[in-house]
Design a protein around this motif. Sequence first.
Motif, PDB file in Angstrom:
ATOM      1  N   PHE A 172       0.820  -1.208   0.000  1.00  0.00           N
ATOM      2  CA  PHE A 172       0.000   0.000   0.000  1.00  0.00           C
ATOM      3  C   PHE A 172       0.857   1.263   0.000  1.00  0.00           C
ATOM      4  O   PHE A 172       0.517   2.268  -0.643  1.00  0.00           O
ATOM      5  CB  PHE A 172      -0.936   0.000   1.213  1.00  0.00           C
ATOM      6  CG  PHE A 172      -2.202  -0.773   0.997  1.00  0.00           C
ATOM      7  CD1 PHE A 172      -3.051  -0.482  -0.061  1.00  0.00           C
ATOM      8  CD2 PHE A 172      -2.568  -1.810   1.850  1.00  0.00           C
ATOM      9  CE1 PHE A 172      -4.230  -1.185  -0.268  1.00  0.00           C
ATOM     10  CE2 PHE A 172      -3.725  -2.534   1.659  1.00  0.00           C
ATOM     11  CZ  PHE A 172      -4.567  -2.221   0.587  1.00  0.00           C
ATOM     12  N   TRP A 173       1.965   1.240   0.732  1.00  0.00           N
ATOM     13  CA  TRP A 173       2.865   2.386   0.761  1.00  0.00           C
ATOM     14  C   TRP A 173       3.435   2.655  -0.628  1.00  0.00           C
ATOM     15  O   TRP A 173       3.482   3.803  -1.087  1.00  0.00           O
ATOM     16  CB  TRP A 173       3.984   2.136   1.759  1.00  0.00           C
ATOM     17  CG  TRP A 173       5.015   3.220   1.790  1.00  0.00           C
ATOM     18  CD1 TRP A 173       4.908   4.449   2.376  1.00  0.00           C
ATOM     19  CD2 TRP A 173       6.308   3.183   1.178  1.00  0.00           C
ATOM     20  NE1 TRP A 173       6.055   5.184   2.174  1.00  0.00           N
ATOM     21  CE2 TRP A 173       6.942   4.423   1.440  1.00  0.00           C
ATOM     22  CE3 TRP A 173       7.005   2.212   0.462  1.00  0.00           C
ATOM     23  CZ2 TRP A 173       8.224   4.714   0.993  1.00  0.00           C
ATOM     24  CZ3 TRP A 173       8.288   2.499   0.015  1.00  0.00           C
ATOM     25  CH2 TRP A 173       8.877   3.745   0.281  1.00  0.00           C
ATOM     26  N   MET A 174       3.839   1.593  -1.344  1.00  0.00           N
ATOM     27  CA  MET A 174       4.384   1.769  -2.699  1.00  0.00           C
ATOM     28  C   MET A 174       3.305   2.208  -3.677  1.00  0.00           C
ATOM     29  O   MET A 174       3.574   2.985  -4.599  1.00  0.00           O
ATOM     30  CB  MET A 174       5.051   0.474  -3.165  1.00  0.00           C
ATOM     31  CG  MET A 174       6.363   0.174  -2.442  1.00  0.00           C
ATOM     32  SD  MET A 174       7.283  -1.211  -3.164  1.00  0.00           S
ATOM     33  CE  MET A 174       6.192  -2.578  -2.780  1.00  0.00           C
ATOM     34  N   GLN A 175       2.076   1.714  -3.483  1.00  0.00           N
ATOM     35  CA  GLN A 175       0.979   2.143  -4.341  1.00  0.00           C
ATOM     36  C   GLN A 175       0.701   3.635  -4.173  1.00  0.00           C
ATOM     37  O   GLN A 175       0.272   4.302  -5.113  1.00  0.00           O
ATOM     38  CB  GLN A 175      -0.289   1.341  -4.001  1.00  0.00           C
ATOM     39  CG  GLN A 175      -0.257  -0.110  -4.459  1.00  0.00           C
ATOM     40  CD  GLN A 175      -0.557  -0.266  -5.931  1.00  0.00           C
ATOM     41  OE1 GLN A 175      -1.661  -0.005  -6.392  1.00  0.00           O
ATOM     42  NE2 GLN A 175       0.440  -0.683  -6.683  1.00  0.00           N
ATOM     43  N   HIS A 176       0.942   4.157  -2.984  1.00  0.00           N
ATOM     44  CA  HIS A 176       0.747   5.584  -2.734  1.00  0.00           C
ATOM     45  C   HIS A 176       1.716   6.424  -3.559  1.00  0.00           C
ATOM     46  O   HIS A 176       1.380   7.533  -4.004  1.00  0.00           O
ATOM     47  CB  HIS A 176       0.927   5.881  -1.238  1.00  0.00           C
ATOM     48  CG  HIS A 176       0.845   7.332  -0.896  1.00  0.00           C
ATOM     49  ND1 HIS A 176      -0.343   8.038  -0.900  1.00  0.00           N
ATOM     50  CD2 HIS A 176       1.814   8.239  -0.560  1.00  0.00           C
ATOM     51  CE1 HIS A 176      -0.111   9.301  -0.572  1.00  0.00           C
ATOM     52  NE2 HIS A 176       1.186   9.451  -0.355  1.00  0.00           N
ATOM     53  N   TRP A 177       2.917   5.898  -3.781  1.00  0.00           N
ATOM     54  CA  TRP A 177       3.933   6.641  -4.533  1.00  0.00           C
ATOM     55  C   TRP A 177       3.795   6.461  -6.041  1.00  0.00           C
ATOM     56  O   TRP A 177       3.922   7.415  -6.799  1.00  0.00           O
ATOM     57  CB  TRP A 177       5.324   6.220  -4.076  1.00  0.00           C
ATOM     58  CG  TRP A 177       5.646   6.703  -2.699  1.00  0.00           C
ATOM     59  CD1 TRP A 177       5.609   5.977  -1.536  1.00  0.00           C
ATOM     60  CD2 TRP A 177       5.998   8.031  -2.333  1.00  0.00           C
ATOM     61  NE1 TRP A 177       5.925   6.765  -0.473  1.00  0.00           N
ATOM     62  CE2 TRP A 177       6.179   8.044  -0.919  1.00  0.00           C
ATOM     63  CE3 TRP A 177       6.195   9.220  -3.036  1.00  0.00           C
ATOM     64  CZ2 TRP A 177       6.539   9.185  -0.222  1.00  0.00           C
ATOM     65  CZ3 TRP A 177       6.554  10.359  -2.333  1.00  0.00           C
ATOM     66  CH2 TRP A 177       6.726  10.337  -0.946  1.00  0.00           C
ATOM     67  N   PHE A 178       3.550   5.237  -6.505  1.00  0.00           N
ATOM     68  CA  PHE A 178       3.336   5.031  -7.940  1.00  0.00           C
ATOM     69  C   PHE A 178       2.633   3.699  -8.172  1.00  0.00           C
ATOM     70  O   PHE A 178       2.850   2.730  -7.449  1.00  0.00           O
ATOM     71  CB  PHE A 178       4.657   5.072  -8.723  1.00  0.00           C
ATOM     72  CG  PHE A 178       5.556   3.883  -8.512  1.00  0.00           C
ATOM     73  CD1 PHE A 178       5.543   2.799  -9.385  1.00  0.00           C
ATOM     74  CD2 PHE A 178       6.440   3.849  -7.430  1.00  0.00           C
ATOM     75  CE1 PHE A 178       6.377   1.720  -9.197  1.00  0.00           C
ATOM     76  CE2 PHE A 178       7.285   2.765  -7.235  1.00  0.00           C
ATOM     77  CZ  PHE A 178       7.250   1.701  -8.114  1.00  0.00           C
ATOM     78  N   VAL A 179       1.753   3.699  -9.187  1.00  0.00           N
ATOM     79  CA  VAL A 179       1.043   2.489  -9.602  1.00  0.00           C
ATOM     80  C   VAL A 179       1.787   1.889 -10.790  1.00  0.00           C
ATOM     81  O   VAL A 179       2.031   2.578 -11.783  1.00  0.00           O
ATOM     82  CB  VAL A 179      -0.416   2.814  -9.996  1.00  0.00           C
ATOM     83  CG1 VAL A 179      -1.108   1.558 -10.525  1.00  0.00           C
ATOM     84  CG2 VAL A 179      -1.168   3.392  -8.811  1.00  0.00           C
ATOM     85  N   PRO A 180       2.168   0.613 -10.725  1.00  0.00           N
ATOM     86  CA  PRO A 180       2.944   0.008 -11.818  1.00  0.00           C
ATOM     87  C   PRO A 180       2.139  -0.069 -13.116  1.00  0.00           C
ATOM     88  O   PRO A 180       0.962  -0.454 -13.110  1.00  0.00           O
ATOM     89  CB  PRO A 180       3.260  -1.394 -11.297  1.00  0.00           C
ATOM     90  CG  PRO A 180       3.051  -1.331  -9.828  1.00  0.00           C
ATOM     91  CD  PRO A 180       1.975  -0.322  -9.605  1.00  0.00           C
TER      92      PRO A 180
END
Length: 520
Positions: A454-462
């Motif tokens: 979820f933290w990585m999704q907050h920064w960018f969606v692949p």
Amino acid sequence: MKQLEKLGILKNVGSSWLGVAVNVATGIVISPYILHKLGDDAFGLWVLVFAITGYYGLFDFGIRSSVVRYVAKFHATDEREQLNRLISTSLFSYSCVGLVLFALTALGSIYIDRLFHVAPAYMGTARILFLMVGASLAAGFPLGVFSGTLEGLQRFYVLNFVNISTTILRAVLIAVFLSRGYGLLTVALITVVMPLINGSIYAADAFRIIRLRIGRHLISKQTFRQIASYGSVTFIISVAQKLRFKTDAMVIGTFLSASAITHFSIASRLVDYAGEVVSGLAQIFVPMSSQSDATGNMAQLRKIFIAGNRACALITFPMTAILIILGKSVIEVWVGAKYIEKSYPVLLILLISSTLMLAQSASGRILYGMAKHKTWAEIVLAEGFANLALSIALVRPYGIIGDALGTAIPLACSMIFFLPQHLCGLLEIRLRTYLAEAFLLPAALCVPLVAVLFWMQHWFVPHTYLQLGLQLVIASIVYGAGVLWAIWTKRAWHVGTLSNEEVFSEVAIGPVETYQHEEV
């Protein structure tokens, strides 16, 4: 254990996992290539025909499972005459089945337009495709005797390595011919020929190992009754499994369209890939539980039940979390963004019920090992009929989402309301104790994984393979660290006095079960 036996186990285990990896990898790579080259209608027709012919497996009637069992028995006791009678009788039985299936295939190819919604432009192709696939399956039935023979001889690594080689060859040939402008029928021809090549290699190896004699005078009524008696329960389970997981494409093809099958297939294929990984582990619990049951070691059965399902959950839970959070990105980079809207909701629905099933994969294997799977077979059969009825009722008003719900609801009910209570009753374990010991640790280890995703999704969606791979690597490192901690502290496998060596020692894994023709 002798050094030679240890080497055999190592080859069986290693080749089984390698086979899963190759099958999943080639499917991930080649499936979107086929989809984009053929288009939605042709690809949906491809899935539909293989779904229909997948029901040909019902005509096995449990013969193959009988071959595996009695080849192992007769070879161990050196009863060569009985072994030759078994193979000859099975070959005759399968040859009769093959002739019947060939006749049904010819008839079905004529009336396929009356059974399913096929675009007029693809009607001729549909008839040829159905005839091609069905005929090759019919021819493959007698050859199935020899793959069963090799399983009975514990030569799983031969089956695995041959299958790995032809899987890679199939993928390469399909890619080459599609790149040169060939179409659906060429892809189908490559796909159906490979299992026949496999069967021929298995037959040659079986004849080389035990010097089989086959003849009409060796066909025995007594042997046939022996095969039929053992195979009858297996047949019931086979029917149930087909109703459980192989009706979706037919229901969608009957009430919707071939292109709708494509959207459903994308989601179901991702769930299937996850299931293959868990199945590679779960097979070890059949011989383990069988041995413990034979010696009357109820305490060991309880330990296998809890530790086995915990191991399955350690694999299942993180895959489910990843597919829920990154599912849209996975679909986008795999087959294209246009499939997200329809395929992702189906993926979520199928994931919920499948997770309940895969996390309890050891339970069904323990029932097989204890020879107490008759009640389970009845439940699965009832579930299969409920699946079919609900799918038909829901597909018209809700489309492929309705079909997914028709599959998920009965499966979830049997996994929640029957299987845990049934096993806990047989093994005399409190349900609360089982749930806590089997699933609390895997769920806890997934918390950091979910938080990082979820933290990585907050920064960018692949949106590319590189971006998706980066997030997967980071998430895997986080989860892997937790698993290593659990293994290091012995929390991963510890149940009472259970040790890691007691659970996993001296067990040979066979090949993951596949159909004779598996669509790429």
